[in-house]
Design an enzyme around this catalytic site. Structure first.
Site, short mmCIF file in Angstrom:
data_model
loop_
_atom_site.label_atom_id
_atom_site.label_comp_id
_atom_site.label_asym_id
_atom_site.label_seq_id
_atom_site.Cartn_x
_atom_site.Cartn_y
_atom_site.Cartn_z
N LYS A 19 83.24 49.04 42.32
CA LYS A 19 82.14 48.13 42.66
C LYS A 19 82.36 47.51 44.04
O LYS A 19 81.43 47.36 44.83
CB LYS A 19 82.01 47.05 41.58
CG LYS A 19 80.70 46.31 41.74
CD LYS A 19 80.11 45.73 40.50
CE LYS A 19 78.74 45.15 40.88
NZ LYS A 19 78.31 44.08 40.00
N LYS B 137 81.34 37.45 49.28
CA LYS B 137 82.54 37.40 48.43
C LYS B 137 83.08 38.81 48.20
O LYS B 137 84.30 39.04 48.30
CB LYS B 137 82.18 36.76 47.08
CG LYS B 137 83.36 36.60 46.15
CD LYS B 137 82.90 36.36 44.71
CE LYS B 137 82.21 37.60 44.17
NZ LYS B 137 81.65 37.49 42.84
N THR C 5 80.65 41.29 35.72
CA THR C 5 81.32 41.51 37.00
C THR C 5 82.42 40.46 37.15
O THR C 5 82.14 39.27 37.30
CB THR C 5 80.33 41.40 38.16
OG1 THR C 5 79.45 42.51 38.11
CG2 THR C 5 81.07 41.43 39.49
#
Lengths: 286, 286, 286, 286
Positions: A171, A239, A96
């Site tokens: 995502k 985040k 990621t």
């Protein structure tokens, strides 16, 4: 049959690589700390000495490391993937990372003659072990086609999403929705309980309606048990919310619910829950 | 076996009463427009001349009418439920009314010697027909026990939630969560599509993860098809959000996500989508 | 010259009535606790035995009581204003009440043959003493014209705003803006100080720019001194924010900033600052 | 007396440099397009051939250019400020740049032996001409002391705010507050007008109370006149709001009002008002 490399044998990577080996693929593994390769080798994997060597010898090399810095490190440098990859070989980074890092890795690989696919996953340890990850693939379409047999072993779904960057975008979208759902769920659970309803009854009613979903069941039980054992760290969710709001900024796309959710998660960070599970958002609401 | 009365044979009420009759119960029906009783009578129901008569002759009388004014009207007055109900008889109002109206009806019934239960439902026409409503019961507990056999025919779940008012509170909590979920879902769908993702792919990825739920699937398909045929009117959702925020106000319970969602739905009302389905929230986001 | 009645000699009312007497007007005062009338009588006012008597003998009767219940009480009943007021007499309620209460009082007065004006004020003790209140008048326009000489003594500004209800609306609008300004100011002060700026420097810079206003100077100094002595109770501001958001609801007018501010003030109530000054909002931000 | 250089003679810079020359200082000017220097030379200024030459010959060189790219360009390269500045000389960049750019310029200057001060200003053309800017200085304190005589000519206030970056932070804090004030003001103006109040009356009442400030008067008049002639572009305000929210993110500082305001400004960008004045925010509210 294509030969596969696998770089990074952490919690996620190890489970994923094991599934590839058990499925009968020809797999060469590498890890920064080589001791972690032993279990894989015992199962039949080969060992590579460096990312460069793995990339140079396997048709497709997968990587699953912990953060953007690690993802860059294994790609760059004299022992890196880009130094080894050649014409027709492929590199699939499943870590990621942010869009800029993904682009940088992709550029390094393609400039070295290789093909590149970003393929971040949705799902944690258990789905990795069970081979039920959701794999969000984007980049070189021919490489995607070639990687599908591996994706089918590691995940239950691996849609092709377009050019490099779209895996990261998907995502963000999905995680932003999860953050917003968790926020309204926390507000509602605490509203109900303050008005005299039992938390268990709220979960029961939710489980029977159109909103029923595994996350409410799992996180709701954690909230009622006051168990915030970290599965998805709260600070990582915040985040992602920040990045989603910033993506909305670039697109002149107002997202008031996401923005309010982001601030709620910031409040949880302020209160000291950054490293607890996302379910700890409930603590600033109740 | 207890005898049941049923007042109100609209879309919901008719389906619920039919299920009671088909289950073999002794059912007496009444409707403001008596023509609607014919279908029930053909199935074996008796006909009552007024709410008063039904309440006076049946062990438990259920009501399902369209709004608080109608709910008050069938309870009050010389032909109303309160005029007929006597000692030991029960009245179960399944209409969706605000807490104050529910309290007023409950007081009228108990002062007349009867027992009262509020039991608003979650679910629309299809679950009413299928007997899979979620019934949110609150009030007299002995009446609840007695009504359970009827609830089991009309719904798939009927938790007892405490004193009068808690059924309404549960409905607010659940609908508020639905509103918030829809808002973050709309923001995320449009963020994704503006960043280049296909809407169908987003729905596909969501369907495979921990957030998978029927509402996303149904409302997501409506958004992509630009079909906002009303199932749950947007203005009703906004009203519930407003009431939930006000309940939070009474309890000194901040709910920033619900408040942001409420304003998003207000924007949709401003844009003229009040009578469309809640999925039309998407139109102010996209 | 018109004769004036004045009902209610609390902190505000006493100061306002004194100003009328000192200006040379013929003033008759009444207070629930008659002892408070002594100071006014010493200055030359007459004493009335009841709201009814005052309303029956004075051309215009002003009232300034603490809440909607008190405002209704002095108007209704056998000793109330409505029982005494007759044709051509006027009643000016300067208390802060909600629109519904104002309407109810106005109806009682006009049905009794009198004229009615609502005239809530903006400003607290000091402006009341200095005769510098902002008076928000709405209702009977002929009564407004007649009351202007008294308004000019009590306030520095008294615009006529239209029909009954518009005085209350103006007060909501102004207080909502104050709440929002205080919220962004608190967030900014704490952001600046957390990033290393001195609070005094922020106030200094603000005082020199286009945003310079007395409230920032006063509330900013309180925040830095951690002195939250109540001038305007936080819970009253939150109530006004709630009412403003609800007014927006009626008008299908989304107000995301006001809604976020409302939730911030709710958080301050939750943390126990309801009875402190509105400046205590800063405590949940810093 | 110190000699001053001035780089950049756009709308702001020209006005500021003229004030320095008129105050009797020894000023050397440079501009990318040298024609713009004529007016200054006519007033008594000298002309420099490059930023390097100006920085090498003047005790303190000020710069006022349009954006971070231009600010970097005049500092770097063989003709840049850093190439000319030597021991004891000073460079004061008054352009509005982000913290990272400011740090980069500061590093280049100090590594070349010079001293650096960032000094972004608050205020536009008129205050620049009138010498009433608010100058937000941060960096080398000895240079600050030396520059004060020039600051006093160009501005009405020039507080020293600490290390490099604090000038930028102060500007973000102040602009964020301005954005929030404008948002609640727009919501309130439109709420009032929708409820039947006249906009002029709202402005009149505001002008008499504790919230009275020049911005409300100026922007309020623009809104009522539907005149959105750009003084401060809406997109720049939204950028500052975004940066403020991100600064809050770094500091784990939740700012729900700023976040809601940011989304409101994004909505204005979405609606096509990016290049209009910040007052155009009102258009998405009304």
């Amino acid at each position: 049959m294509a030969s596969f490399g696998f770089l990074g044998l952490g919690i996620m990577g190890k489970a994923m690589a094991i599934n590839l080996v058990k499925a009968g693929f020809d797999v060469t593994v590498w890890n920064r700390n080589p001791e972690k390769c032993a279990e894989l080798i015992a199962l039949g994997a080969k060992h590579g000495d460096s990312p460069k060597e793995v990339a140079a010898t396997c048709d497709i090399t997968f990587a699953m490391v912990s953060d953007p810095a690690a993802a860059l490190a294994i790609c760059q440098g004299e022992d890196g993937v880009a130094a080894g990859i050649g014409h027709q070989r492929g590199y699939v980074d499943m870590s990621t990372v942010d869009a800029a890092t993904s682009q940088e890795i992709g550029n390094a690989v393609t400039q070295a003659g290789g093909r590149f696919l970003e393929a971040p996953v949705s799902g944690t340890k258990k789905p990795a072990e069970d081979g039920t990850l959701v794999i969000l693939a984007a980049g070189d379409q021919s490489l995607y086609q070639q990687a599908v047999p591996a994706f089918e072993v590691m995940g239950k779904m691996s849609p092709y999403l377009g050019e490099v960057g779209q895996g990261a975008n998907m995502k963000l979208v999905v995680n932003m929705m999860m953050g917003g759902m968790l926020s309204i769920f926390s507000e509602g659970m605490s509203l109900g309980m303050k008005s005299g309803l039992e938390g268990e009854k709220i979960l029961e009613v939710l489980s029977a309606g159109a909103m029923a979903n595994p996350m409410f069941a799992i996180k709701g039980a954690m909230m009622l048990a006051e168990d915030y054992t970290t599965s998805f760290p709260l600070k990582h969710m915040q985040k992602d919310l920040r990045l989603a709001v910033e993506l909305g900024d670039k697109l002149a796309h107002p997202m008031p619910t996401a923005a309010a959710t982001n601030e709620a998660f910031k409040l949880a960070r302020k209160e000291g829950y950054a490293d607890e599970d996302i379910a700890a958002l409930y603590k600033v609401m109740k």
